[in-house]
Design a protein around this motif. Sequence first.
Motif, PDB file in Angstrom:
ATOM      1  N   CYS A 287       0.833  -1.206   0.000  1.00  0.00           N
ATOM      2  CA  CYS A 287       0.000   0.000   0.000  1.00  0.00           C
ATOM      3  C   CYS A 287       0.867   1.255   0.000  1.00  0.00           C
ATOM      4  O   CYS A 287       0.585   2.227  -0.722  1.00  0.00           O
ATOM      5  N   LEU A 288       1.942   1.210   0.801  1.00  0.00           N
ATOM      6  CA  LEU A 288       2.838   2.363   0.879  1.00  0.00           C
ATOM      7  C   LEU A 288       3.534   2.594  -0.466  1.00  0.00           C
ATOM      8  O   LEU A 288       3.718   3.742  -0.893  1.00  0.00           O
ATOM      9  N   ASN A 290       2.339   1.845  -3.443  1.00  0.00           N
ATOM     10  CA  ASN A 290       1.356   2.445  -4.351  1.00  0.00           C
ATOM     11  C   ASN A 290       1.149   3.923  -4.034  1.00  0.00           C
ATOM     12  O   ASN A 290       1.048   4.763  -4.939  1.00  0.00           O
ATOM     13  N   ASP A 291       1.095   4.245  -2.728  1.00  0.00           N
ATOM     14  CA  ASP A 291       0.911   5.638  -2.332  1.00  0.00           C
ATOM     15  C   ASP A 291       2.118   6.485  -2.735  1.00  0.00           C
ATOM     16  O   ASP A 291       1.964   7.672  -3.077  1.00  0.00           O
ATOM     17  N   VAL A 294       1.744   7.463  -6.325  1.00  0.00           N
ATOM     18  CA  VAL A 294       0.757   8.530  -6.455  1.00  0.00           C
ATOM     19  C   VAL A 294       1.345   9.861  -5.987  1.00  0.00           C
ATOM     20  O   VAL A 294       1.151  10.907  -6.624  1.00  0.00           O
ATOM     21  N   ALA A 295       2.068   9.816  -4.859  1.00  0.00           N
ATOM     22  CA  ALA A 295       2.674  11.040  -4.322  1.00  0.00           C
ATOM     23  C   ALA A 295       3.653  11.660  -5.308  1.00  0.00           C
ATOM     24  O   ALA A 295       3.706  12.892  -5.474  1.00  0.00           O
ATOM     25  N   GLN A 300       3.168  15.382  -3.997  1.00  0.00           N
ATOM     26  CA  GLN A 300       2.874  15.466  -2.567  1.00  0.00           C
ATOM     27  C   GLN A 300       4.120  15.679  -1.712  1.00  0.00           C
ATOM     28  O   GLN A 300       4.019  15.911  -0.513  1.00  0.00           O
ATOM     29  N   HIS A 327       0.841  12.899   3.501  1.00  0.00           N
ATOM     30  CA  HIS A 327      -0.136  12.081   2.791  1.00  0.00           C
ATOM     31  C   HIS A 327      -1.535  12.643   3.046  1.00  0.00           C
ATOM     32  O   HIS A 327      -1.854  13.034   4.176  1.00  0.00           O
ATOM     33  N   ARG A 330      -3.066   9.592   5.403  1.00  0.00           N
ATOM     34  CA  ARG A 330      -2.197   9.169   6.509  1.00  0.00           C
ATOM     35  C   ARG A 330      -1.680  10.347   7.316  1.00  0.00           C
ATOM     36  O   ARG A 330      -1.319  10.211   8.484  1.00  0.00           O
TER      37      ARG A 330
END
Length: 545
Positions: A287-288, A290-291, A294-295, A300, A327, A330
């Motif tokens: 998950c991290l 993938n994030d 995206v970031a 981000q 995030h 998060r």
Amino acid sequence: MRIPNLSTPLPRFARLQTRLALVCGGLVAATMLSAFLTGSVAVTASIGLAGAMFATWRMVRSITRPLETLAGAAEALAAGDQPRVDIDDKDELGRLAESFNRMAGNIADRERRIAHLAFNDTLTGLPNRALFHEHLNLELRARERSGGQVAVLCVDLDDFRSVNDRLGHHGGDELLRRIGERLTAGLGKSFVARIGGDEFAIVAEGDQIERLAQTVLALIEDPVTIEGNRLIPGASMGIALAPADGKDSLSLLNHAELALHRAKELGRKGFCFFEEALNARAQERRCLENDLRVALAEGQFELHFQPLFDLASNRIGSFEALLRWKHPIRGPVAPADFIPVAEETGLIVEIGAWALREACAHAASWPDHIRVGVNVSSVQFRRPGLKELVMQALAASRLAPSQLELEITESIFLEGSEATLKILHSLRALGVRIALDDFGTGYSSLSYLLRFPFDKIKIDRSFIQNLLTRPGATAIVHAITGLANTLGIETTAEGVEESDQLAELRRHGCSSVQGFLFSRAIEASQIAALLADEDPSLERRAAAG
């Protein structure tokens, strides 16, 4: 009509043609006799005709039977069998049978070679990943009937890249062959496979697994000499047990690899058993990851800057650019949580390139005497184009090369010191400064200081924290600063939080300090106000803190 001698050599297929001609001639003669002869002569002719027809039948059978045999053998060959045709004739049919047997043998040899390549590693000759899964599934089905555990051990060589850098890929290949031979010879009935670059997998009975794991590590760590170079290999290992940790080969290998990853996190040269908590960690990591993607795509990330105070001039001498990630769900994510994932996935290359360009763009608006320090990952050193990236960032921002300081850690030398030194020299030739970060931890070696002219050494915060309480820490700081001063290298103490620590560092001749005593990392928009402070004296800042 002249009848040829069948015992004399004839051209290819001539004998076969002659036999067929005789058959046809006999049939024609028989037909003519039956048409013209009558009475007793006809009876005699009929007997002769019957004999001629029987002889013809036998001759035809002598031709068609071998052909039927060849046709059947061809069908068997097409079905995947390995037929052999036994025909003793020395004529064309015999030679055709010999040619067929040779062809069938060649096909069988090629199929054996193809099967070997499909299921065996070409370098070591060990079973590959496909054969590993096939063997493990068979073993699991057998254990379902008989009971007992099956153990899967996933083994990865530590620092294998440094072997390739030092000896070349041929040296690394030879080490892999030696390790494969050792494991095969030393593990008895256990099934050993090579499933990746420097990764081996072992299937064994589930009894006394810890002892087996120790045996595997001992086999690998035995010194080896390759082309006159003495190596002491090391390895990390993850272990999964069936049926508790999985009932099929894919899940077992996946769980063993998760345990292997954990073993490397804990310091390498050891082993870990799979725990269900590792699955949750792996899911969180995915998950991290993938994030992070995206970031990076959505911008981000941002940079904060922590000042470094020059103790000789009592003013800010530089800022260290520190990566921050807020995030949207998060909230703020600690660098210690996302930087390792970025390095493992290679995303750090793109993130690091963005950070370098951003830091140079901000520093271009600062006074000329203030530098910016940017951390460079060992992953970036392994990828080509680092020098070009630095040149592009400097050109785009018009920042003077002397105002850029690249901070590296000692871990980059584990990836191949010669290649690393070459890159460092090329960067320094641009006029860029090089700082050795976190000095005194992990893999410290004074040889680094002799082999490359670092501009700065940053003393790790662990020594600063114990500076006032442990005499050993004080002695180490004194030794580092003394050595650096002798070599003409600046020193920065990280993690300074107390005034007494500052006084002690001054006494030891430290060049600059960094820590919460003076300032936390601040946003780029706050730097101008900090630099405009009318009284930048460290003592006033320390008192105010």
